[in-house]
Design a protein around this motif. Structure first.
Motif, PDB file in Angstrom:
ATOM      1  N   TRP A   1       0.808  -0.910   0.082  1.00  0.00           N
ATOM      2  CA  TRP A   1      -0.067  -0.042   0.052  1.00  0.00           C
ATOM      3  C   TRP A   1       0.839   1.097  -0.030  1.00  0.00           C
ATOM      4  CZ3 TRP A   1      -0.546   3.798   3.407  1.00  0.00           C
ATOM      5  CH2 TRP A   1      -1.434   4.872   3.352  1.00  0.00           C
ATOM      6  N   ALA A   2       1.905   1.425   0.787  1.00  0.00           N
ATOM      7  CA  ALA A   2       2.966   2.326   0.745  1.00  0.00           C
ATOM      8  C   ALA A   2       3.434   2.670  -0.537  1.00  0.00           C
ATOM      9  CB  ALA A   2       3.761   2.296   1.817  1.00  0.00           C
ATOM     10  N   GLN A   3       3.705   1.553  -1.163  1.00  0.00           N
ATOM     11  CA  GLN A   3       4.426   1.873  -2.330  1.00  0.00           C
ATOM     12  C   GLN A   3       3.336   2.450  -3.622  1.00  0.00           C
ATOM     13  OE1 GLN A   3       6.372  -2.293  -2.537  1.00  0.00           O
ATOM     14  NE2 GLN A   3       7.832  -1.438  -3.502  1.00  0.00           N
ATOM     15  N   SER A   4       2.216   2.233  -3.423  1.00  0.00           N
ATOM     16  CA  SER A   4       1.083   2.858  -4.278  1.00  0.00           C
ATOM     17  C   SER A   4       1.021   4.357  -3.929  1.00  0.00           C
ATOM     18  CB  SER A   4      -0.319   1.896  -4.110  1.00  0.00           C
ATOM     19  OG  SER A   4      -0.792   2.465  -2.724  1.00  0.00           O
ATOM     20  N   LEU A   5       1.604   4.785  -3.162  1.00  0.00           N
ATOM     21  CA  LEU A   5       1.190   6.259  -2.923  1.00  0.00           C
ATOM     22  C   LEU A   5       1.795   7.090  -3.770  1.00  0.00           C
ATOM     23  CD1 LEU A   5       1.972   6.462   1.056  1.00  0.00           C
ATOM     24  CD2 LEU A   5      -0.207   6.618   0.045  1.00  0.00           C
ATOM     25  N   THR A   6       0.930   8.239  -4.368  1.00  0.00           N
ATOM     26  CA  THR A   6       1.321   8.962  -5.584  1.00  0.00           C
ATOM     27  C   THR A   6       2.333  10.146  -5.092  1.00  0.00           C
ATOM     28  OG1 THR A   6      -0.531  10.123  -5.290  1.00  0.00           O
ATOM     29  CG2 THR A   6      -0.414   8.232  -6.877  1.00  0.00           C
ATOM     30  N   ASP A   7       2.067  10.493  -3.813  1.00  0.00           N
ATOM     31  CA  ASP A   7       3.134  11.660  -3.182  1.00  0.00           C
ATOM     32  C   ASP A   7       4.556  11.121  -3.155  1.00  0.00           C
ATOM     33  OD1 ASP A   7       4.662  13.511  -1.444  1.00  0.00           O
ATOM     34  OD2 ASP A   7       2.679  14.377  -1.095  1.00  0.00           O
ATOM     35  N   THR A   8       5.481  11.474  -3.902  1.00  0.00           N
ATOM     36  CA  THR A   8       6.951  10.782  -3.538  1.00  0.00           C
ATOM     37  C   THR A   8       7.366  11.171  -2.058  1.00  0.00           C
ATOM     38  OG1 THR A   8       7.242  11.348  -5.824  1.00  0.00           O
ATOM     39  CG2 THR A   8       9.110  10.577  -4.518  1.00  0.00           C
ATOM     40  N   ASP A   9       7.316  12.012  -1.501  1.00  0.00           N
ATOM     41  CA  ASP A   9       7.744  12.294  -0.175  1.00  0.00           C
ATOM     42  C   ASP A   9       7.179  11.537   0.596  1.00  0.00           C
ATOM     43  OD1 ASP A   9       9.946  14.221  -1.047  1.00  0.00           O
ATOM     44  OD2 ASP A   9       8.782  15.823  -1.025  1.00  0.00           O
ATOM     45  N   LEU A  10       5.896  11.462   0.665  1.00  0.00           N
ATOM     46  CA  LEU A  10       4.982  10.677   1.518  1.00  0.00           C
ATOM     47  C   LEU A  10       5.259   9.324   1.401  1.00  0.00           C
ATOM     48  CD1 LEU A  10       2.941  10.596   3.786  1.00  0.00           C
ATOM     49  CD2 LEU A  10       1.246  10.767   1.969  1.00  0.00           C
ATOM     50  N   GLN A  11       5.436   8.727   0.182  1.00  0.00           N
ATOM     51  CA  GLN A  11       5.936   7.197   0.048  1.00  0.00           C
ATOM     52  C   GLN A  11       6.982   6.904   0.494  1.00  0.00           C
ATOM     53  OE1 GLN A  11       7.400   6.189  -3.659  1.00  0.00           O
ATOM     54  NE2 GLN A  11       5.847   4.890  -4.151  1.00  0.00           N
ATOM     55  N   GLN A  12       8.109   7.789   0.458  1.00  0.00           N
ATOM     56  CA  GLN A  12       9.466   7.365   0.777  1.00  0.00           C
ATOM     57  C   GLN A  12       9.557   7.528   2.359  1.00  0.00           C
ATOM     58  OE1 GLN A  12      12.206  10.112  -1.320  1.00  0.00           O
ATOM     59  NE2 GLN A  12      11.989   8.881  -3.181  1.00  0.00           N
TER      60      GLN A  12
END
Length: 309
Positions: free
Chosen positions: A116-127
């Protein structure tokens, strides 16, 4: 006009004036305040609560309420809680809620939380979320956490995350962490990782840490930075032994910085011993750096007594 007509006219005027007085001094009834509309869905309720409360209370209080509700939902349905967290309108609340929910999710289903975390579209939030999940995984399986971190696209955060994971691993199993670090193919990255192990080792076995610095890290910036970090920790445990190591350094900028850090820490606990050791150094840049650190330490401890020095 006779007197009967006059009396009638006066009574009529009096009646009209009394009616006007009642009209102007009797306020209309105050209409009731319409109640707030009932929420139709969890999403609407959360968004409405955030917008309403932020008008009267500190923004943080509204966020805490929303996050608390989401975390309660995450206990039974983390996927639904994560979906609702993404809809929060305030960026700070959204980031905090997402990371906390992801960590709760990761404790019961690490693979699902990671996907699910890898699916986040906001790069900073994802990382940031992925890094948090890796750090959590390292608490129980540091080797697996490092394998996970290496497989992820974490941008500039990847190197620092891996170094931190290795350092944490070294605190509980320095041999395993060091063996893992030694297998890193890139020489520069390998030296950084060995340096992290050395800094961790300095907490308990500073002599072994010093040996790593001297034998497995080439001369240069990485070695210098690691040596200073080891000296700082070693001085807190055994300043005399740390001083003996610093005394073996060749003359140069590293020696001067090492002496400065050594004396700066040592003088805070044993000014006399630090002063005696400093006096054994020959005149030069290293001794001057130590004297500066000694005076600064004295001023921090007793600013009035040493104000004139």
């Amino acid at each position: 006009m006779n007197w009967t007509h006059r009396v009638t006219l006066v009574l009529l005027l009096a009646t009209m004036l009394w009616g006007m007085t009642v009209h102007f001094h009797s306020p209309d009834p105050v209409p009731p305040i319409a109640p707030c509309p009932a929420p139709r869905s969890p999403t609407l309720r959360l968004d409405y609560s955030t917008q309403r409360d932020s008008q009267f209370f500190p923004v943080q209080a509204a966020h805490e309420l929303s996050i608390a509700e989401l975390l309660e939902l995450a206990k039974t349905d983390p996927q639904a809680a994560a979906a609702l967290a993404l809809q929060l309108t305030n960026p700070t609340a959204r980031v905090e809620a997402i990371v906390k929910i992801a960590l709760m999710w990761g404790r019961v289903d690490p693979a699902a939380a990671l996907a699910w975390a890898q699916s986040l579209t906001d790069t900073d939030l994802q990382q940031n979320t992925l890094c948090s999940l890796c750090s959590q995984q390292a608490e129980t399986d540091p080797a697996a956490a490092l394998t996970t971190a290496l497989s992820l696209n974490l941008g500039d955060q990847k190197s620092s995350l891996i170094e931190n994971l290795v350092m944490k691993w070294a605190a509980s199993d320095p041999t395993a962490a060091l063996n893992w670090a030694r297998q890193t193919p890139d020489e520069i990255e390998r030296e950084h990782l060995v340096g992290r192990v050395a800094v961790s080792l300095a907490e308990q076995t500073p002599e072994a840490a010093a040996q790593l610095v001297a034998t497995e890290i080439a001369a240069g910036e990485v070695q210098d930075q690691t040596a200073i970090a080891v000296i700082y920790k070693w001085t807190q445990r055994d300043p005399g032994a740390a001083a003996a190591w610093v005394g073996s350094f060749p003359e140069g900028s590293l020696q001067s910085e090492a002496v400065q850090n050594l004396i700066g820490v040592w003088a805070m606990t044993d000014d006399a011993a630090a002063t005696r050791w400093l006096a054994t150094l020959p005149d030069g840049a290293a001794r001057a750096a130590g004297e500066l650190a000694l005076n600064q330490a004295r001023q921090r401890l007793t600013p009035i007594a040493y104000a004139g020095q």
